[in-house]
Design a protein around this motif. Sequence first.
Motif, PDB file in Angstrom:
ATOM      1  N   ILE A 119       0.851  -1.176   0.000  1.00  0.00           N
ATOM      2  CA  ILE A 119       0.000   0.000   0.000  1.00  0.00           C
ATOM      3  C   ILE A 119       0.889   1.228   0.000  1.00  0.00           C
ATOM      4  O   ILE A 119       1.867   1.290   0.753  1.00  0.00           O
ATOM      5  CB  ILE A 119      -0.934   0.015   1.222  1.00  0.00           C
ATOM      6  N   GLU A 120       0.564   2.178  -0.830  1.00  0.00           N
ATOM      7  CA  GLU A 120       1.384   3.375  -0.964  1.00  0.00           C
ATOM      8  C   GLU A 120       1.614   4.046   0.393  1.00  0.00           C
ATOM      9  O   GLU A 120       0.685   4.300   1.149  1.00  0.00           O
ATOM     10  CB  GLU A 120       0.678   4.363  -1.915  1.00  0.00           C
ATOM     11  N   GLY A 121       2.901   4.293   0.711  1.00  0.00           N
ATOM     12  CA  GLY A 121       3.239   4.959   1.962  1.00  0.00           C
ATOM     13  C   GLY A 121       3.392   4.032   3.152  1.00  0.00           C
ATOM     14  O   GLY A 121       3.651   4.495   4.264  1.00  0.00           O
ATOM     15  N   ARG A 122       3.244   2.705   2.936  1.00  0.00           N
ATOM     16  CA  ARG A 122       3.372   1.757   4.042  1.00  0.00           C
ATOM     17  C   ARG A 122       4.331   0.643   3.680  1.00  0.00           C
ATOM     18  O   ARG A 122       4.626   0.419   2.509  1.00  0.00           O
ATOM     19  CB  ARG A 122       1.997   1.152   4.390  1.00  0.00           C
ATOM     20  N   LYS A 123       4.808  -0.058   4.693  1.00  0.00           N
ATOM     21  CA  LYS A 123       5.666  -1.212   4.445  1.00  0.00           C
ATOM     22  C   LYS A 123       4.824  -2.378   3.924  1.00  0.00           C
ATOM     23  O   LYS A 123       3.631  -2.482   4.247  1.00  0.00           O
ATOM     24  CB  LYS A 123       6.393  -1.615   5.728  1.00  0.00           C
ATOM     25  N   PRO A 124       5.421  -3.272   3.129  1.00  0.00           N
ATOM     26  CA  PRO A 124       4.662  -4.418   2.619  1.00  0.00           C
ATOM     27  C   PRO A 124       4.074  -5.257   3.753  1.00  0.00           C
ATOM     28  O   PRO A 124       4.687  -5.418   4.811  1.00  0.00           O
ATOM     29  CB  PRO A 124       5.717  -5.211   1.831  1.00  0.00           C
ATOM     30  N   ILE A 125       2.875  -5.773   3.528  1.00  0.00           N
ATOM     31  CA  ILE A 125       2.193  -6.613   4.510  1.00  0.00           C
ATOM     32  C   ILE A 125       2.153  -8.038   3.963  1.00  0.00           C
ATOM     33  O   ILE A 125       1.672  -8.270   2.845  1.00  0.00           O
ATOM     34  CB  ILE A 125       0.764  -6.112   4.768  1.00  0.00           C
ATOM     35  N   LEU A 126       2.667  -8.980   4.741  1.00  0.00           N
ATOM     36  CA  LEU A 126       2.795 -10.359   4.287  1.00  0.00           C
ATOM     37  C   LEU A 126       1.696 -11.236   4.876  1.00  0.00           C
ATOM     38  O   LEU A 126       1.524 -11.306   6.102  1.00  0.00           O
ATOM     39  CB  LEU A 126       4.164 -10.915   4.675  1.00  0.00           C
TER      40      LEU A 126
END
Length: 565
Positions: A461-468
């Motif tokens: 998501i733009e502006g956030r760290k990747p979510i796994l």
Amino acid sequence: MKLSHHRFPLLELVVMLSGIVLLPFSTFAQNHQAETLAAKVDKIFANWDKPTSPGCALGVIKDGQLIYKRGYGMADLDHDIPITSASVFHVASVSKQFTAMAIHLLAKQGKLSLDDEVKKYITELPDFGHKITIRHLLHHTSGLRDQWSLLVMAGWRLSEDVVRDEDILELVSRQKDLNFKPGDQFLYCNTGYTLLAIIVKRVSGKSLREFAAENIFKSLGMNNTFFRDDHAVIVKNQAYGYVPAANNTFKFNVPNYDTVGASSLLTTIEDLVKWDQNFYDYQVGGNDVITQMQTTTTLNNGDKFPYTHGLAVGNYKGLKIVEHSGADAGYRSHLMRFPEQKFSVACLCNLASTNPGMLARQVADVYLADLLKPEAAKPVAEIKGVTLTEEQLKLKIGAYWNPSAEDFAKVTLSNGKLYFAGGTSSELIALSENRFQMKVQPAEVRFEPGADGRLQMIVNIEGRKPILFTQMEAMNPTADELKEYAGAFYSDELDATYRIEIQDGKLFLKRKKYPAASFMTAFKDAFINIQLGTLRFTRDAQKRINGLIIGSGRIRNMRFVKQAQ
């Protein structure tokens, strides 16, 4: 050319008799502009500007002056009292910045340090194996579980049962786990600010209500502002909270809190003007404290997070903003500052269905139209994407789990299209066989095999760290298989027993003070309940159900033990 009054005697006589004062053209233009701006703002609040509805109080602040103020709707529907800029509102979490200021003032007096361990002042706090500091509480990085979620899980009915400091302390003292190691993550936590208020009381010898009154509100002339630590106190000019009801009616809904710090500040639009100005003239706290209060959080790994001491620092259409919202019972509030323009919007509402943060932005759009940059149109809906086979799409469907945040997501297939459902819901547009774009926001979803062979879903998501997320084993239990989950489960952290029963072939959870709640199947041994969150059943070495773990947003890893029959 100078005009002599001797040359225009008739005009002078008319002006004198009518009481008209001739003003320069620029003044008329300014007045006309102000009227135009006011009309645009009034249109934003038109839905509530009537004698049959709760509504909002609005304050528009420029250079320390209240350049526009209005009340829309009613403060008290029982007695037909309208909202004004002097109406007193419960502002919920907008309270936090005042609690933070109280802590900073004590630090400035040398009575505490932001890096002090919380247990130094609150001995009831369990030893979680990690040092929790006052700074962690201020930044929502303590890892403590949130008090409101704990209370609801323990069987309390917010806005019906009276909540006191000792009730929260008793619950916190029972906890055995943190959501995460202090400083590792940001997770909004009301518990931290209640503990800060208790620290103020134990360090200063005065309640937060008394301390703030003497050291903040009196100094700023905020004569109608106080921390309400007794829900039964009579408050003049109070706006009462409401929630929507059937047939366009409303129901009374106010918080029954005798606890402060995280919430419970009562104030007015006119008083908030004085607080807002303090961020420019530093009358209370001084330049150093005001600077600290607007310095963002740094996590253990060095990452910056835009939350600070009861405030969020961000950007709106190209301009820096400092803001905070509040939501409790029937109240909603928002205070939004554009520091470089010395412009602010305060919006206090007494109807739960309002969104004052959005309303404040719309007001800013009117007044700062020449300065705000238009937001770039999201092009994602225009992406045509590529066509995948049904077999390629089917491989992605299923339930996904993020264990670090205890977060659930689901991917489904309908009419040849994939859909994502998690924190947001969106169609997924295929960019390649394993890369997809969300249609509703600039977020990319990627699928790839994990080390254990299971499919992983990475959400960027733009502006956030990747979510796994990891794909979980599906489950469609039969009526007989559901019986395995039935039983009584006890949590000593909540001092609460949950009973899982089967009715008409479905699982239901029963607990104190609440109606039976149904479940939706998530994945093997896991179910979803809208109010409680994700419920995961645990098994012993013989694969028998022996417990239950609940994760619900601001509470992670809450364990229940299955009781003997």
